[in-house]
Design an enzyme around this catalytic site. Structure first.
Site, PDB file in Angstrom:
ATOM      1  CG  HIS A  62       3.248  56.470  67.306  1.00 40.81           C
ATOM      2  ND1 HIS A  62       2.769  55.902  66.142  1.00 40.81           N
ATOM      3  CD2 HIS A  62       2.917  55.620  68.307  1.00 40.81           C
ATOM      4  CE1 HIS A  62       2.170  54.759  66.443  1.00 40.81           C
ATOM      5  NE2 HIS A  62       2.240  54.562  67.743  1.00 40.81           N
TER       6      HIS A  62
ATOM      7  CG  HIS B 152      10.024  50.020  70.123  1.00 38.75           C
ATOM      8  ND1 HIS B 152       9.463  49.685  71.347  1.00 38.75           N
ATOM      9  CD2 HIS B 152       9.114  49.681  69.181  1.00 38.75           C
ATOM     10  CE1 HIS B 152       8.268  49.160  71.143  1.00 38.75           C
ATOM     11  NE2 HIS B 152       8.032  49.142  69.843  1.00 38.75           N
TER      12      HIS B 152
END
Length: 180
Positions: A34, A121
């Protein structure tokens, strides 16, 4: 927020040849990959209703956006890497704006927020500090470019003992922006 299953599967296929490489990190499960827009740590239960409302207000003005997982890098030095990550490409300014609104909402509730720039990220894995580590390994994914996907949802998640429990979710505007 989790990239769609197709984007995670594409990245998992790119990572697969690296899973058993000497000095590789302990890889995360692609089903749990995620993007964290804001990490808060422990939130007092009394603040959860206010936080939920504030997150909804922060998500509401988010314009349509298209994202893609692209490239890779590491947090930590080459000799002592800590985290291997995949980068995010596309309408990153929209994502950064959303992260900024979420941070402001949390601060307004008196919650502590890290004072560092948002770096979108997806954490792929973590290196154990006392084991051999190949800090150059992320370079093998430098040319990776995954499929585009529209930003459609933001989820408020509670993490405890390695488990992630979704508390609420908000749908964003559905029409992705055009790419030049």
């Amino acid at each position: 927020m989790a990239p769609p299953a197709e984007a995670r599967a594409d990245l998992a296929a790119a990572v697969e040849p690296l899973r058993e490489v000497p000095g590789a990190p302990r890889w995360g499960d692609p089903a749990r990959w995620h993007l964290t827009l804001l990490f808060l740590g422990a939130v007092p239960p009394a603040l959860l209703p206010g936080l939920t409302g504030a997150v909804g207000d922060a998500v509401a003005p988010t314009p349509p956006a298209t994202l893609r997982l692209a490239g890779a890098g590491r947090f930590g030095s080459r000799r002592r890497p800590q985290v291997c990550w995949a980068g995010v490409d596309g309408d990153v300014a929209v994502l950064a704006g959303l992260a900024g609104r979420l941070a402001a909402a949390a601060r307004a509730l008196g919650l502590p927020v890290e004072d560092r720039p948002f770096r979108p990220h997806l954490t792929l894995g973590r290196w154990h500090p006392r084991r051999p580590a190949d800090g150059d390994l992320p370079g093998r994914l430098a040319g990776y470019r995954g499929p585009d996907w529209p930003l459609t949802e933001v989820t408020l998640v509670r993490s405890a003992a390695g488990r992630h429990e979704p508390l609420d979710a908000w749908v964003t505007r559905r029409t992705p922006s055009a790419r030049p």
